[in-house]
Design a protein around this motif. Structure first.
Motif, short mmCIF file in Angstrom:
data_model
loop_
_atom_site.label_atom_id
_atom_site.label_comp_id
_atom_site.label_asym_id
_atom_site.label_seq_id
_atom_site.Cartn_x
_atom_site.Cartn_y
_atom_site.Cartn_z
N THR A 13 115.62 29.46 23.16
CA THR A 13 115.32 29.95 21.82
C THR A 13 114.32 31.10 21.97
O THR A 13 113.21 30.87 22.44
CB THR A 13 114.69 28.82 20.97
OG1 THR A 13 115.61 27.74 20.94
CG2 THR A 13 114.39 29.29 19.56
N PRO A 14 114.72 32.32 21.63
CA PRO A 14 113.80 33.45 21.87
C PRO A 14 112.71 33.55 20.81
O PRO A 14 112.68 34.46 19.99
CB PRO A 14 114.74 34.65 21.85
CG PRO A 14 115.87 34.25 20.97
CD PRO A 14 116.02 32.76 21.10
N SER A 15 111.79 32.57 20.85
CA SER A 15 110.71 32.55 19.86
C SER A 15 109.35 32.69 20.54
O SER A 15 108.32 32.51 19.91
CB SER A 15 110.76 31.25 19.05
OG SER A 15 110.62 30.15 19.92
N ASP A 55 113.30 41.15 20.88
CA ASP A 55 112.25 41.46 21.87
C ASP A 55 111.95 40.24 22.74
O ASP A 55 111.85 40.33 23.96
CB ASP A 55 110.95 41.90 21.18
CG ASP A 55 111.10 43.28 20.57
OD1 ASP A 55 112.10 43.95 20.87
OD2 ASP A 55 110.22 43.67 19.76
N PHE A 56 111.82 39.08 22.08
CA PHE A 56 111.59 37.86 22.85
C PHE A 56 112.79 37.58 23.76
O PHE A 56 112.62 37.10 24.89
CB PHE A 56 111.35 36.65 21.94
CG PHE A 56 109.94 36.53 21.43
CD1 PHE A 56 108.86 36.64 22.31
CD2 PHE A 56 109.68 36.29 20.09
CE1 PHE A 56 107.56 36.51 21.85
CE2 PHE A 56 108.38 36.17 19.62
CZ PHE A 56 107.32 36.28 20.50
N VAL A 59 112.45 39.57 26.85
CA VAL A 59 111.43 39.03 27.73
C VAL A 59 111.95 37.78 28.46
O VAL A 59 111.71 37.58 29.65
CB VAL A 59 110.14 38.70 26.94
CG1 VAL A 59 109.10 38.06 27.84
CG2 VAL A 59 109.57 39.96 26.32
N LEU A 60 112.71 36.96 27.73
CA LEU A 60 113.29 35.76 28.36
C LEU A 60 114.21 36.12 29.52
O LEU A 60 114.17 35.49 30.59
CB LEU A 60 114.11 34.98 27.33
CG LEU A 60 113.36 33.93 26.53
CD1 LEU A 60 114.21 33.43 25.38
CD2 LEU A 60 113.01 32.76 27.46
N ARG A 61 115.04 37.14 29.30
CA ARG A 61 115.93 37.57 30.39
C ARG A 61 115.12 38.02 31.59
O ARG A 61 115.43 37.69 32.72
CB ARG A 61 116.84 38.72 29.92
CG ARG A 61 117.92 38.27 28.97
CD ARG A 61 118.89 39.42 28.65
NE ARG A 61 119.54 39.14 27.38
CZ ARG A 61 119.16 39.62 26.19
NH1 ARG A 61 118.15 40.49 26.11
NH2 ARG A 61 119.79 39.26 25.10
#
Ligand code: GLU
Length: 305
Positions: A13-15, A55-56, A59-61
């Motif tokens: 979850t890109p949070s 954006d998150f 960053v996760l990738r």
């Protein structure tokens, strides 16, 4: 006979930044797939558009790449797939299994709904046969659940069973604002991506029977499940997103990926004692029987370097 090709997935979850628990679950998911020449799928779970962002996701990738956890394909983020979820919603509607629910939050949390020890409640079916729906309010939609035990053998936790009728009640599949819920989206996404193995944190164990029911309704095979233990501080407290100094933004500043993975692997018993190790090296020796279902204690304030 050759084993069917394993297809695993990362479903972050890109949070915000990944924390140690996310890293551990992602590591095990990756090891399981890569140790058997399987395929890894990445999917951003961004149904909650208020809390997530591209954006998150970027960053996760980058965090996954830094860790050495690669993937073979990325499927569309959930925020772009409501048209697809609609089709499966219609399918359940045609099966006669959906009904609108007008219960308010406070009604749901009232004494009428039996509460379980984990703080969740069992929906008592209030709106199942509603004769006079309130005018002017948009309903959420629930799917009726059968009085049936769903059981499976988890790769880590062993045998697990849940009767959705007594342990959950009819489930919301679409919220009143039209957003599909996690359980439906994850079932459809894993099913369409051909995922054969779901590896994630132990906190989602009770979601597996919910997803197995939806898989059966929507025509997807059941994947294998592996719910990995939670990481605990030495005092037994669960490590979580609130430990800001333990997210990857901070950890990347002070360690190499091999040091971080070595700490996790030693705490989980994948290696006998701490040494810096890459994910790729671990994959050469990974087997599921190395991982027990017990909580993993990690002195995260004193990681070895
Ligand atoms: N998106 C969920 C999370 O980040 C994981 C869901 C799943 O693996 O099924 O916690």
């Amino acid at each position: 006979m050759e084993e069917k090709c394993v297809v695993g997935r990362f479903a972050p979850t890109p949070s915000g930044r990944m924390h140690l628990g996310n890293v551990f679950a992602a590591l095990i998911a990756w090891l399981s797939v890569r140790s058997r020449n399987g395929e890894m799928v990445l999917r951003m779970e961004d149904l909650d558009t208020q809390r997530t962002s591209s954006d998150f996701a970027a960053v996760l990738r980058s965090d996954l790449q830094w860790l050495g956890l690669d993937w073979d394909r990325e499927t569309a983020p959930q925020s772009e797939r409501s048209g697809v979820y609609n089709r499966y919603f219609e399918k359940m509607m045609d099966l006669g299994l959906l009904y609108p629910c007008y219960c308010t939050r406070s009604q749901l949390h009232s004494v009428n709904a039996p509460h379980l020890s984990d703080g969740t409640y069992v929906y008592p079916g209030t709106c199942r046969n509603l004769e006079n729906p309130p005018a002017g309010r948009k309903p959420s939609w629930r799917v009726m659940v059968p009085d049936k035990v769903w059981s499976f053998t988890d790769r880590v936790q062993g045998d697990y069973a849940l009767n959705l009728a007594t342990d959950c009640g009819d489930m919301v599949v679409r919220r009143a604002d039209g957003v599909y819920v996690y359980q439906l989206a994850v079932t459809v996404d894993d099913g369409e991506a051909g995922v054969t193995e779901v590896v994630r944190g132990m906190d989602l164990l009770s979601s597996a029977p919910r997803q197995m029911y939806l898989q059966e309704l929507l025509g997807f095979p059941h994947p294998e499940y592996g719910h990995v233990p939670m990481l605990l501080a030495p005092d037994g407290r669960r490590l979580s997103k609130r430990d800001k100094d333990l997210d990857l933004g901070e950890l990347r500043k002070r360690m190499t990926p091999e040091q971080l993975i070595g700490n996790l692997a030693a705490a989980a018993g994948l290696i006998d004692r701490f040494e810096p190790v890459s994910a790729a090296e671990l994959a050469r020796h990974f087997t599921w029987d190395k991982l027990s279902g017990d909580s993993i204690f990690l002195d995260a304030q004193n990681l070895k370097g």
